[in-house]
Scaffold this motif. Structure first.
Motif, PDB file in Angstrom:
ATOM      1  N   ASP A 254      38.481  38.745  33.108  1.00  0.00           N
ATOM      2  CA  ASP A 254      39.481  37.845  33.669  1.00  0.00           C
ATOM      3  C   ASP A 254      39.439  38.016  35.179  1.00  0.00           C
ATOM      4  O   ASP A 254      39.878  39.039  35.724  1.00  0.00           O
ATOM      5  N   ALA A 255      38.885  37.027  35.877  1.00  0.00           N
ATOM      6  CA  ALA A 255      38.663  37.136  37.316  1.00  0.00           C
ATOM      7  C   ALA A 255      39.969  37.229  38.095  1.00  0.00           C
ATOM      8  O   ALA A 255      40.056  37.940  39.099  1.00  0.00           O
ATOM      9  N   ARG A 256      40.977  36.534  37.658  1.00  0.00           N
ATOM     10  CA  ARG A 256      42.250  36.536  38.380  1.00  0.00           C
ATOM     11  C   ARG A 256      42.987  37.862  38.208  1.00  0.00           C
ATOM     12  O   ARG A 256      43.584  38.376  39.161  1.00  0.00           O
ATOM     13  N   LEU A 257      42.928  38.425  37.010  1.00  0.00           N
ATOM     14  CA  LEU A 257      43.613  39.689  36.747  1.00  0.00           C
ATOM     15  C   LEU A 257      42.746  40.901  37.062  1.00  0.00           C
ATOM     16  O   LEU A 257      43.212  42.035  36.936  1.00  0.00           O
ATOM     17  N   LYS A 258      41.480  40.676  37.435  1.00  0.00           N
ATOM     18  CA  LYS A 258      40.542  41.766  37.713  1.00  0.00           C
ATOM     19  C   LYS A 258      40.514  42.764  36.549  1.00  0.00           C
ATOM     20  O   LYS A 258      40.641  43.975  36.731  1.00  0.00           O
ATOM     21  N   THR A 259      40.324  42.205  35.357  1.00  0.00           N
ATOM     22  CA  THR A 259      40.358  43.019  34.147  1.00  0.00           C
ATOM     23  C   THR A 259      39.157  42.718  33.273  1.00  0.00           C
ATOM     24  O   THR A 259      38.856  41.551  33.008  1.00  0.00           O
ATOM     25  N   ALA A 260      38.475  43.765  32.852  1.00  0.00           N
ATOM     26  CA  ALA A 260      37.373  43.630  31.900  1.00  0.00           C
ATOM     27  C   ALA A 260      37.846  44.130  30.542  1.00  0.00           C
ATOM     28  O   ALA A 260      38.605  45.105  30.456  1.00  0.00           O
ATOM     29  N   LEU A 275      39.751  48.093  40.386  1.00  0.00           N
ATOM     30  CA  LEU A 275      40.626  48.408  41.500  1.00  0.00           C
ATOM     31  C   LEU A 275      39.842  48.380  42.805  1.00  0.00           C
ATOM     32  O   LEU A 275      38.607  48.452  42.801  1.00  0.00           O
ATOM     33  N   PRO A 276      40.516  48.269  43.941  1.00  0.00           N
ATOM     34  CA  PRO A 276      39.812  48.254  45.230  1.00  0.00           C
ATOM     35  C   PRO A 276      38.989  49.530  45.437  1.00  0.00           C
ATOM     36  O   PRO A 276      39.298  50.588  44.900  1.00  0.00           O
ATOM     37  N   HIS A 302      45.131  33.514  30.380  1.00  0.00           N
ATOM     38  CA  HIS A 302      44.820  34.951  30.339  1.00  0.00           C
ATOM     39  C   HIS A 302      44.920  35.520  28.923  1.00  0.00           C
ATOM     40  O   HIS A 302      44.967  36.740  28.750  1.00  0.00           O
ATOM     41  N   LYS A 303      44.917  34.643  27.941  1.00  0.00           N
ATOM     42  CA  LYS A 303      44.900  35.108  26.555  1.00  0.00           C
ATOM     43  C   LYS A 303      43.492  35.532  26.159  1.00  0.00           C
ATOM     44  O   LYS A 303      42.502  35.007  26.672  1.00  0.00           O
TER      45      LYS A 303
END
Length: 336
Positions: A254-260, A275-276, A302-303
């Motif tokens: 999820d590119a917006r949430l920066k979550t894999a 994270l940065p 984001h589902k």
């Protein structure tokens, strides 16, 4: 007496804090049952509509991703594996496994338009928005078929040294594919369709699912030895490796949430936060269902969508346990 009261209060507060800490940031918000028999593999969320395309035996079930209602069924001749969409041409493409072909269908009507021949066992498939080509990963012939969607003909064949699993593009002229057999990331020039690099993904092995953060140029590969490898897509450096569940076959980002996300067949969903400063951490392992090993992420809502079912006892002869008829379903996992 007061000392005991304060001690008891402190213990209760500590226990409540511990429970709050363990509370999941995700929930299974819906379950979409799909009737029929047959196995499953990849899914595709259509960001241009409300459609969710689900591989299911020898057909693709098209669902409304919001309600789970059936929108249509695309029947094929043999096992379905992946679905790619080309909105500019109004067409979709389905990799047809042991048929050694890719099926072409009309996005508006779901009508079958034809087939394009591929290598042996067409598995993963995607649309490269840089080259404007559809590319299938063919496991048994250890190659990739490049399809020109304007003519629905084979444009090129990319020969690899091992079984290709999932492939992604950086949108800038590079294609990356998990060479599961060789334990490496193969990089392909999306102009010449020639291999430019073979990057080892140690300490990972048997990589299957793959996703990319195009902004930071980081690749996320789910490996068979219960590791997620994070690789620098510019030079092949493995910048992190993180523990994931067993049986991972799909990675979503999820590119917006920066979550894999790693979808694990053991019934967990590993959530990795980017994270940065090139830092990555496992946020949690969400409990899902056995067999929920592939994934589709909706970039708008984001589902996270995961396929699963109930299974018969595994046998030595079968690659995967047989699904109990009528138990196939899609889990909808949602951030709280």
């Amino acid at each position: 007496m007061k000392k005991n009261i304060f001690l008891t209060a402190a213990l209760i507060t500590s226990a409540l804090f511990a429970c709050a800490q363990k509370k999941s940031a995700y929930q299974i918000s819906a379950t979409y049952p799909i009737p029929g028999t047959g196995g499953y593999d990849y899914m595709t969320v259509d960001s241009a509509s409300d459609n969710l395309y689900v591989s299911h035996g020898s057909q693709v079930n098209v669902l409304n991703k919001i309600t789970g209602d059936s929108v249509g069924v695309i029947k094929t001749e043999k096992d379905v594996h992946g679905i790619a969409l080309v909105h500019a041409l109004g067409k979709g493409y389905i990799s047809n496994g042991s048929l050694n072909k890719v099926l072409v269908f009309d996005l508006a009507t779901n009508k079958v338009l034809g087939y394009v021949p591929t290598g042996k066992f067409a598995d993963g498939i995607f649309y490269d928005d840089f080259s404007k080509k559809v590319i299938s990963c063919n496991g048994m012939s250890k190659n990739m078929t490049v399809i020109d969607p304007t003519a629905d003909t084979v444009f090129a064949t990319i020969q690899l040294t091992g079984w290709p699993e999932t492939a992604v593009s950086d949108g800038k002229g590079n294609i990356y594919v998990n060479n599961a057999e060789k334990g490496e990331m193969d990089v392909i020039d999306a102009t010449t369709f020639k291999i430019t690099h073979n990057w080892p993904n140690k300490p990972g092995s048997g990589a299957s699912g793959l996703a990319i953060d195009r902004q930071t140029m980081r690749l996320f590969a789910g490996c068979g030895n219960k590791l997620m490898i994070v690789m620098d897509a510019t030079n092949g450096t493995v910048v992190a490796n993180l523990p994931i569940g067993d049986g991972s076959d799909g990675i979503g980002f999820d590119a917006r949430l920066k979550t894999a996300y790693s979808a694990n067949g053991d019934g967990t969903l590993t959530v990795v936060k980017e994270l940065p400063g090139d830092n990555f951490s496992v946020a949690e392992n969400v409990t899902t269902k056995q067999g929920a090993r592939t994934i589709a992420v909706d970039p708008k809502s984001h589902k996270v969508y995961l396929p699963s079912a109930m299974f018969e006892a595994a046998s030595k002869e079968s690659f995967r346990p047989k699904i109990i008829a009528g138990t196939f379903k899609i889990l909808v996992v949602q951030p709280l």
